[in-house]
Design a protein around this motif. Structure first.
Motif, PDB file in Angstrom:
ATOM      1  N   ASP A 219       0.818  -1.212   0.000  1.00 14.10           N
ATOM      2  CA  ASP A 219       0.000   0.000   0.000  1.00 14.10           C
ATOM      3  C   ASP A 219       0.852   1.263   0.000  1.00 14.10           C
ATOM      4  O   ASP A 219       0.433   2.293  -0.531  1.00 14.10           O
ATOM      5  CB  ASP A 219      -0.945   0.002   1.203  1.00 14.10           C
ATOM      6  N   ARG A 220       2.036   1.209   0.613  1.00  7.51           N
ATOM      7  CA  ARG A 220       2.918   2.378   0.582  1.00  7.51           C
ATOM      8  C   ARG A 220       3.334   2.681  -0.855  1.00  7.51           C
ATOM      9  O   ARG A 220       3.393   3.840  -1.276  1.00  7.51           O
ATOM     10  CB  ARG A 220       4.154   2.131   1.458  1.00  7.51           C
ATOM     11  N   LEU A 221       3.614   1.639  -1.616  1.00  7.16           N
ATOM     12  CA  LEU A 221       4.013   1.824  -3.010  1.00  7.16           C
ATOM     13  C   LEU A 221       2.842   2.306  -3.856  1.00  7.16           C
ATOM     14  O   LEU A 221       2.983   3.213  -4.686  1.00  7.16           O
ATOM     15  CB  LEU A 221       4.573   0.513  -3.564  1.00  7.16           C
ATOM     16  N   MET A 222       1.675   1.710  -3.642  1.00  6.58           N
ATOM     17  CA  MET A 222       0.502   2.131  -4.406  1.00  6.58           C
ATOM     18  C   MET A 222       0.105   3.562  -4.059  1.00  6.58           C
ATOM     19  O   MET A 222      -0.338   4.321  -4.922  1.00  6.58           O
ATOM     20  CB  MET A 222      -0.666   1.182  -4.143  1.00  6.58           C
ATOM     21  N   GLU A 223       0.270   3.923  -2.793  1.00  5.21           N
ATOM     22  CA  GLU A 223      -0.083   5.271  -2.361  1.00  5.21           C
ATOM     23  C   GLU A 223       0.783   6.316  -3.050  1.00  5.21           C
ATOM     24  O   GLU A 223       0.317   7.406  -3.387  1.00  5.21           O
ATOM     25  CB  GLU A 223       0.070   5.387  -0.839  1.00  5.21           C
ATOM     26  N   ALA A 224       2.068   5.986  -3.267  1.00  2.00           N
ATOM     27  CA  ALA A 224       2.963   6.929  -3.948  1.00  2.00           C
ATOM     28  C   ALA A 224       2.472   7.204  -5.374  1.00  2.00           C
ATOM     29  O   ALA A 224       2.463   8.356  -5.824  1.00  2.00           O
ATOM     30  CB  ALA A 224       4.385   6.376  -3.969  1.00  2.00           C
ATOM     31  N   ILE A 225       2.057   6.151  -6.082  1.00  4.40           N
ATOM     32  CA  ILE A 225       1.552   6.321  -7.444  1.00  4.40           C
ATOM     33  C   ILE A 225       0.212   7.059  -7.425  1.00  4.40           C
ATOM     34  O   ILE A 225      -0.040   7.939  -8.258  1.00  4.40           O
ATOM     35  CB  ILE A 225       1.417   4.960  -8.137  1.00  4.40           C
ATOM     36  N   TRP A 226      -0.636   6.734  -6.474  1.00  2.00           N
ATOM     37  CA  TRP A 226      -1.942   7.389  -6.352  1.00  2.00           C
ATOM     38  C   TRP A 226      -1.769   8.877  -6.077  1.00  2.00           C
ATOM     39  O   TRP A 226      -2.433   9.719  -6.665  1.00  2.00           O
ATOM     40  CB  TRP A 226      -2.719   6.694  -5.250  1.00  2.00           C
ATOM     41  N   ARG A 227      -0.836   9.211  -5.190  1.00  2.00           N
ATOM     42  CA  ARG A 227      -0.582  10.613  -4.851  1.00  2.00           C
ATOM     43  C   ARG A 227      -0.123  11.404  -6.072  1.00  2.00           C
ATOM     44  O   ARG A 227      -0.629  12.486  -6.359  1.00  2.00           O
ATOM     45  CB  ARG A 227       0.496  10.675  -3.759  1.00  2.00           C
ATOM     46  N   GLU A 228       0.827  10.845  -6.817  1.00  2.00           N
ATOM     47  CA  GLU A 228       1.334  11.535  -8.000  1.00  2.00           C
ATOM     48  C   GLU A 228       0.267  11.615  -9.092  1.00  2.00           C
ATOM     49  O   GLU A 228       0.188  12.602  -9.821  1.00  2.00           O
ATOM     50  CB  GLU A 228       2.587  10.830  -8.523  1.00  2.00           C
ATOM     51  N   SER A 229      -0.568  10.572  -9.171  1.00  2.00           N
ATOM     52  CA  SER A 229      -1.658  10.576 -10.157  1.00  2.00           C
ATOM     53  C   SER A 229      -2.631  11.715  -9.874  1.00  2.00           C
ATOM     54  O   SER A 229      -3.085  12.409 -10.800  1.00  2.00           O
ATOM     55  CB  SER A 229      -2.398   9.236 -10.125  1.00  2.00           C
ATOM     56  N   LEU A 230      -2.962  11.917  -8.607  1.00  2.00           N
ATOM     57  CA  LEU A 230      -3.875  12.996  -8.240  1.00  2.00           C
ATOM     58  C   LEU A 230      -3.273  14.363  -8.579  1.00  2.00           C
ATOM     59  O   LEU A 230      -3.974  15.263  -9.049  1.00  2.00           O
ATOM     60  CB  LEU A 230      -4.219  12.923  -6.753  1.00  2.00           C
ATOM     61  N   HIS A 231      -1.972  14.527  -8.343  1.00  2.00           N
ATOM     62  CA  HIS A 231      -1.318  15.792  -8.694  1.00  2.00           C
ATOM     63  C   HIS A 231      -1.411  16.047 -10.202  1.00  2.00           C
ATOM     64  O   HIS A 231      -1.704  17.162 -10.642  1.00  2.00           O
ATOM     65  CB  HIS A 231       0.151  15.768  -8.266  1.00  2.00           C
ATOM     66  N   ILE A 232      -1.153  15.010 -10.997  1.00  2.00           N
ATOM     67  CA  ILE A 232      -1.163  15.154 -12.452  1.00  2.00           C
ATOM     68  C   ILE A 232      -2.552  15.551 -12.947  1.00  2.00           C
ATOM     69  O   ILE A 232      -2.701  16.440 -13.797  1.00  2.00           O
ATOM     70  CB  ILE A 232      -0.681  13.845 -13.120  1.00  2.00           C
ATOM     71  N   VAL A 233      -3.592  14.911 -12.418  1.00  2.00           N
ATOM     72  CA  VAL A 233      -4.961  15.248 -12.804  1.00  2.00           C
ATOM     73  C   VAL A 233      -5.330  16.634 -12.287  1.00  2.00           C
ATOM     74  O   VAL A 233      -5.934  17.441 -13.001  1.00  2.00           O
ATOM     75  CB  VAL A 233      -5.948  14.181 -12.271  1.00  2.00           C
ATOM     76  N   ASN A 234      -4.957  16.913 -11.053  1.00  2.00           N
ATOM     77  CA  ASN A 234      -5.289  18.201 -10.440  1.00  2.00           C
ATOM     78  C   ASN A 234      -4.652  19.367 -11.196  1.00  2.00           C
ATOM     79  O   ASN A 234      -5.257  20.432 -11.347  1.00  2.00           O
ATOM     80  CB  ASN A 234      -4.830  18.221  -8.983  1.00  2.00           C
ATOM     81  N   ASP A 235      -3.432  19.156 -11.708  1.00  2.00           N
ATOM     82  CA  ASP A 235      -2.723  20.210 -12.429  1.00  2.00           C
ATOM     83  C   ASP A 235      -3.157  20.325 -13.884  1.00  2.00           C
ATOM     84  O   ASP A 235      -2.650  21.186 -14.621  1.00  2.00           O
ATOM     85  CB  ASP A 235      -1.208  19.955 -12.368  1.00  2.00           C
ATOM     86  N   GLY A 236      -4.054  19.449 -14.312  1.00  2.00           N
ATOM     87  CA  GLY A 236      -4.539  19.510 -15.682  1.00  2.00           C
ATOM     88  C   GLY A 236      -3.559  18.971 -16.701  1.00  2.00           C
ATOM     89  O   GLY A 236      -3.702  19.213 -17.900  1.00  2.00           O
TER      90      GLY A 236
END
Length: 321
Positions: A189-206
């Motif tokens: 989950d720590r590894l998946m969370e890192a990808i999830w966090r970066e994914s949210l930033h990418i979507v959030n930044d457009g």
């Protein structure tokens, strides 16, 4: 493995997944969940998943008749060999339920929490009888197919309990990963969370949509990760010199601000981007239809890994076609 009695406390998505794996491997299951309609939901789940289990392979003695819902927690755990706890991910709730289980279960029973985040030391702290037999056994959805289960003991855990648990989960055709220590979120989950966090930033930044982020994983690193984890993938990126050259060549790039480290604030606008994006990706397919498709794929993928001799991943051996 000889037939055992497994208790499942909490029958949501993860709890039902455990029930399916236990039943498919020929064990008896006593389930308890005080929520209204819990048994009906589990029975409906089995109607859907049983054909998949039959395709994947079930033991001769496997039968849905081996599942019994109990009216009380005591009835579920008093004769169990293993108790798998799957109550909501709240520290106070888990501690309270585990303390009750510790009071009611036989001293020989292993108490395992499916928690995706809490350390076993935190969970066993409220257990007064036998905290030494309380561990974390964290699975991955769908539990009835994905083989990984992360095992971790706390400060009070007896290591012999971990080894006993390893044998039980191995007998369920799982791949137990025994952690040397304990950390919040464990490993996967720590590894998946890192990808999830970066994914949210990418979507959030457009920068990209949810569909484009998913494509970036599915058509790229995801294909390699099905066979090799991040370390072996990068070992190959170093050419003939392997990881040594990779670190020398690309190590300095680690200082570049590629990662945002801190998760973005989950604003209403970001939530809507993610919800609308995934809804568009799903099209007119229901979640149930997508689950069936996922399960068919996982069975084929695991069979491919088996056929090609790629298990286990921790030690590679020569495999000539």
């Amino acid at each position: 493995m000889t037939q055992k009695t497994m208790a499942v406390v909490g029958t949501g998505v993860i709890g039902n997944g455990w029930i399916a794996r236990f039943i498919a491997n020929g064990h008896n299951v006593l389930a308890f969940d005080p929520a209204a309609g819990a048994e009906e939901k589990t029975r409906e789940f089995f109607d859907e998943v049983w054909p998949t289990l039959a395709t994947y392979g079930i033991k001769d003695q496997a039968s849905i008749e081996n599942l019994t819902f109990t009216n009380t927690l005591e009835e579920a755990v008093k004769h169990a060999d293993l108790i798998q706890e799957n109550v909501p991910e709240r520290e106070d709730v888990k501690q309270n339920v585990l303390a009750q289980v510790d009071e009611l279960a036989p001293a020989s029973a292993i108490i395992a929490s499916s928690t995706s985040g809490y350390k076993p030391s935190v969970l066993q702290s409220a257990c007064k009888q036998h905290p030494e037999r309380v561990i974390v056994a964290h699975p991955f959805n769908p539990v009835y197919l994905i083989p990984l289960v992360e095992l971790a003991g706390g400060e009070a855990t007896d290591r012999s309990v971990i080894e006993k648990a390893r044998g039980i989960y191995d007998g369920l055709h799982m791949k137990p990963l025994v952690m040397a220590g304990e950390i919040d979120g464990h490993i996967g989950d720590r590894l998946m969370e890192a990808i999830w966090r970066e994914s949210l930033h990418i979507v959030n930044d457009g920068v990209a949509t949810t569909e484009e982020v998913d494509k970036a994983i599915v058509y790229g690193p995801g294909l390699r990760w099905a066979l090799m984890g991040p370390f072996m993938t990068l070992h190959l990126a170093g050419g003939n010199q392997g990881m040594a050259h990779m670190l020398e060549q690309f190590g300095p790039a680690l200082k570049l601000p590629w990662t945002r480290l801190v998760a973005p604030e989950l604003t209403e606008a970001l939530s809507q981007k993610v919800i609308e994006g995934t809804r568009a990706q799903s099209g007119d397919c229901s979640v149930q239809e997508m689950e069936h498709r996922r399960d068919r794929f996982l069975i084929k993928l695991m069979q491919l890994l088996e056929d090609e001799g790629f298990w286990p991943s921790e030690r590679l051996v020569r495999h000539d076609s």
